[in-house]
Design an enzyme around this catalytic site. Structure first.
Site: not given
Ligand code: UGA
Length: 448
Positions: A121, A155, A267, A271, A278, A345
């Site tokens: 990225t 992830e 999303f 919390g 990312c 991280r």
């Molecule tokens: C994110 C993006 O969703 C991917 O599409 C992208 O490719 C990736 O970053 C990247 O740039 O490599 P990721 O970091 O693996 O993916 O995790 P997410 O599932 O998006 O969650 C991110 C954070 O948001 C987590 O800490 C999760 O607990 C939090 N989250 C997610 C919330 O607090 N509330 C939600 O409703 C959803």
């Protein structure tokens, strides 16, 4: 096609493994020779569902190999995927030194024309800089072409996301690069692979769109997508704060909001907020990129601020429930930044742990996958594989990651070993009525 992958982190390893599984011949390299030695010995240095299985099968069929020699990797591939880290600099902008280093290596080592693909990225216009750098470092030789092909892998579900993407974005400057990338992704676009996630029985998911854009658009699509998702989470968290003040229930509110397809249900979980490598860094890099061209991305600054406040709000809840934190034995359930990964991280749980230790609490933590990584950072805390051991004698259970293991935890059993039946839930995992019926004091987000 022969492909090279530079960087064997979460993105590089999943990309390399999945491209090999899709039928290409892949070589992976990393600056960390120990990591390459591990991979050669059949060990997978990260936890990502299905990755171990794919690496074994690709290793056996000879479709994937590893080398610590970047030159060997660079000479092997017709296309080279750059998957190195772009960590934040102190001012929030992306540190692109690893990309620059790889550009120097490619220019020095390549012996034939290559398509150089940015997977990492990066801020918009990096691809154009990369093109300029490759040309300068190789003194105009070797005819490198550059493309941007951002990844949208989460992830924990990265392998599934790779095989069932909703879009494949390629930013190019010429048709030949677009054609070459379409050929690389043909098995995915045509669904011509044996899916390692669904064992050949894939659900009827919509086919991926193949989008050809300019390089700068592709780069921007990635940052804009991640920042929007982060913004959505912060919005839900701000609504959650309001719910607490006004006596509403955030889950009822976000559920109803999400049924409008223009908003969508995902999303909007309130919390402890977003962490990981990312969202926190991408939002900062996007703000910083905007600032360099004179755009004040105020809305993202607010999203970042709301997210940082989550830790304060969680600690306030803990402090209010316990009265005195110092000397209390506290059980942290979940260290990874989200479920189904060992990645810690920028994990909110670590900030929580650090602050509680500073306040003089005795911290006992558990996590299904992230213990080894967290142990190294917190020698003064106690770590337990078994969550019930972490909960033994605890004055409170602090839920920081939404692992299924914790959703299914036997709280009746846990309550018997805890010093006080108190749960402060940073991920709204439980029904307040059900958990209170078990005799627990229960504090969560937006549902007071
Ligand atoms: C994110 C993006 O969703 C991917 O599409 C992208 O490719 C990736 O970053 C990247 O740039 O490599 P990721 O970091 O693996 O993916 O995790 P997410 O599932 O998006 O969650 C991110 C954070 O948001 C987590 O800490 C999760 O607990 C939090 N989250 C997610 C919330 O607090 N509330 C939600 O409703 C959803």
């Amino acid at each position: 096609m022969r492909l090279s992958v530079i960087g064997c982190g979460y993105v590089g390893l999943v990309t390399g493994a999945c491209l090999a599984e899709a039928g290409h011949e892949v070589i992976c390299t990393d600056i960390d020779a120990e990591r390459i030695a591990q991979l050669k010995a059949g060990q997978v240095p990260i936890y990502e569902r299905h990755l171990d299985k794919i690496l074994v099968s690709a290793g056996k069929s000879g479709k994937i190999s590893y080398t610590a020699d970047a030159g060997e990797a660079i000479r092997f591939g017709e296309a080279i995927f750059i998957c190195v880290g772009t960590p934040p600099r102190p001012d929030g902008s992306a540190d692109l030194s690893a990309i620059d280093h790889v550009a120097q290596q490619i220019a020095a080592e390549a012996r034939s024309p290559k398509l150089v693909v940015e997977k990492s990225t990066v801020p918009a216009r990096t691809g154009l800089e990369l093109q300029r750098a490759l040309s300068a470092y190789s003194r105009g030789g070797n005819g490198f072409r550059v493309a941007s092909n951002p990844e949208f892998l989460r992830e924990g579900t990265a392998v599934e996301d790779f095989f069932h993407p909703d879009r494949i974005v390629v930013g190019v400057e010429d048709q030949a690069a677009a054609d070459q990338l379409r050929e690389i992704y043909r098995p995915i676009l045509e669904r011509n692979f044996t899916c390692p996630v669904h064992a050949g029985e894939c659900p009827d998911i919509q086919k991926a769109e193949f989008l050809v854009t300019t390089i700068s658009s592709a780069e921007l699509i990635k940052h804009a997508s991640n920042s929007f998702l982060a913004l959505k989470i912060s919005y839900a968290n701000a609504v959650s704060d309001l719910c607490e003040k006004l006596g509403a229930n955030v889950e009822e509110v976000t559920h109803a909001m999400g049924l409008d397809p223009r908003i969508g249900t995902q999303f909007l979980r309130a919390g402890l907020g977003f962490g990981g490598f990312c969202f926190p860094k991408d939002i900062q890099a996007f703000i910083s990129l905007a600032a360099t061209v004179g755009v004040d991305f105020e809305i993202l600054k607010a999203a970042e601020r709301v997210n940082k406040q989550r830790i304060d709000r969680f600690l306030e809840k803990i402090g209010k429930a316990l009265w005195v934190v110092k000397g209390k034995r506290l059980a942290i359930l979940g260290l990874a930044f989200k479920a189904n990964t060992d990645d810690i991280r920028f994990a909110p749980a670590l900030d929580v742990m650090r602050r509680l230790l500073e306040e003089g609490a005795e911290v006992h933590a558990s996590d299904p996958e992230a213990l080894a990584k967290a142990k190294k950072q917190f020698p003064q805390a106690h770590f337990h594989e078994d969550p019930y051991k972490a909960l033994e004698g605890a004055h409170a259970a602090l839920v920081c990651t939404e692992w299924d293991e914790y959703k299914k935890l036997d709280w009746e059993k846990a309550g018997k070993v805890m010093a006080r039946k108190l749960i402060v839930d940073g991920r709204n995992l439980y029904s307040p009525a059900k958990i209170k019926a078990l005799g627990f004091e229960y504090v969560s987000f937006g549902r007071e």
